[in-house]
Design an enzyme around this catalytic site. Structure first.
Site, mmCIF file in Angstrom:
data_model
loop_
_atom_site.group_PDB
_atom_site.id
_atom_site.type_symbol
_atom_site.label_atom_id
_atom_site.label_comp_id
_atom_site.label_asym_id
_atom_site.label_seq_id
_atom_site.Cartn_x
_atom_site.Cartn_y
_atom_site.Cartn_z
ATOM 1 N N PRO A 255 38.047 12.977 114.185
ATOM 2 C CA PRO A 255 39.392 12.818 114.718
ATOM 3 C C PRO A 255 39.450 12.332 116.163
ATOM 4 C CG PRO A 255 38.845 15.141 114.455
ATOM 5 C CD PRO A 255 37.783 14.359 113.742
ATOM 6 N N ASN A 256 40.392 11.447 116.381
ATOM 7 C CA ASN A 256 40.738 10.889 117.700
ATOM 8 C C ASN A 256 39.724 9.863 118.214
ATOM 9 O OD1 ASN A 256 43.144 12.513 118.043
ATOM 10 N ND2 ASN A 256 41.748 14.235 118.271
ATOM 11 N N ALA B 286 36.281 16.925 117.281
ATOM 12 C CA ALA B 286 36.763 18.312 117.424
ATOM 13 C C ALA B 286 36.362 19.191 116.239
ATOM 14 C CB ALA B 286 38.281 18.315 117.590
ATOM 15 N N ASP C 194 28.861 22.721 105.782
ATOM 16 C CA ASP C 194 28.363 22.961 104.418
ATOM 17 C C ASP C 194 28.072 21.640 103.697
ATOM 18 O OD1 ASP C 194 28.485 25.687 104.663
ATOM 19 O OD2 ASP C 194 30.256 25.956 103.398
ATOM 20 N N HIS D 11 27.249 13.146 120.058
ATOM 21 C CA HIS D 11 28.459 13.273 120.874
ATOM 22 C C HIS D 11 28.339 12.327 122.049
ATOM 23 C CE1 HIS D 11 29.800 16.649 118.549
ATOM 24 N NE2 HIS D 11 28.569 17.122 118.612
HETATM 25 C C1 DQA Z 1 33.082 14.622 121.168
HETATM 26 C C2 DQA Z 1 33.140 15.989 121.858
HETATM 27 C C3 DQA Z 1 34.143 16.889 121.178
HETATM 28 O O1 DQA Z 1 34.192 18.155 121.825
HETATM 29 C C4 DQA Z 1 35.529 16.288 121.230
HETATM 30 O O2 DQA Z 1 36.447 17.087 120.522
HETATM 31 C C5 DQA Z 1 35.556 14.884 120.744
HETATM 32 C C6 DQA Z 1 34.452 13.991 121.070
HETATM 33 C C7 DQA Z 1 32.154 13.646 121.914
HETATM 34 O O3 DQA Z 1 31.765 12.657 121.292
HETATM 35 O O4 DQA Z 1 31.851 13.840 123.087
HETATM 36 O O5 DQA Z 1 36.547 14.435 120.157
HETATM 37 O O6 DQA Z 1 32.550 14.805 119.861
#
Ligand code: DQA
Length: 138
Positions: free
Chosen positions: A9-10, A74, A84, A97
């Site tokens: 997401p996002n 997230a 899982d 990340h």
């Molecule tokens: C993320 C880190 C997560 O905590 C965050 O919610 C993201 C991006 C990263 O790539 O740094 O959306 O996965």
């Protein structure tokens, strides 16, 4: 070698979203660079903001692809279901990340992905994805 990159997401907003944390490049633009860099790899990309769609995709490719590079965003910090799913499939999953989640809020220090991942790469900006792909090649 067939590798799927899955973004949660996002991450469709990369380039626009908190550029001070995630940089100013869209993932689509970065993905074009990745394909040029790894011509020998069949690279695919999937993004969804929906937990069930991410699980569905992991199940769909997880018995035939050589690897999955997963940034569950997230959902990393909340999703027992995605954790899982990784355990259920055969393809190795490398968790990535963009940011160093351990330098950020406490809730980002927990990952439901890590216990079932082959390895974890974080904090190198978009380069984290490139390093994850390399880990399958070497
Ligand atoms: C993320 C880190 C997560 O905590 C965050 O919610 C993201 C991006 C990263 O790539 O740094 O959306 O996965």
């Amino acid at each position: 070698m067939k590798i799927l990159i899955i973004n949660g997401p996002n991450l469709n907003l990369l380039g626009k979203r908190e550029p001070e944390v995630y940089g100013d490049q869209s993932f689509e633009a970065y993905f074009e660079n990745l394909k040029l860099k790894f011509k020998e790899v069949e690279l695919e990309y999937f993004q969804s903001n929906i937990e069930g769609e991410l699980i569905g995709k992991i199940q769909e490719v997880g018995f035939s692809y050589d690897g999955i590079v997963l940034n569950a965003a997230a959902y990393t910090h909340t999703s027992v279901g995605i954790g899982d799913a990784i355990k259920a499939v055969e393809s190795p999953v490398v968790e990535v990340h963009i940011s160093n989640t351990h330098q950020r809020e406490q809730f980002r220090h927990v990952s439901y992905i890590s216990p079932n991942a082959k390895g974890v790469i974080l904090g190198f900006g978009l380069k984290s994805y490139e390093l994850a792909i390399r880990s399958f090649l070497e």
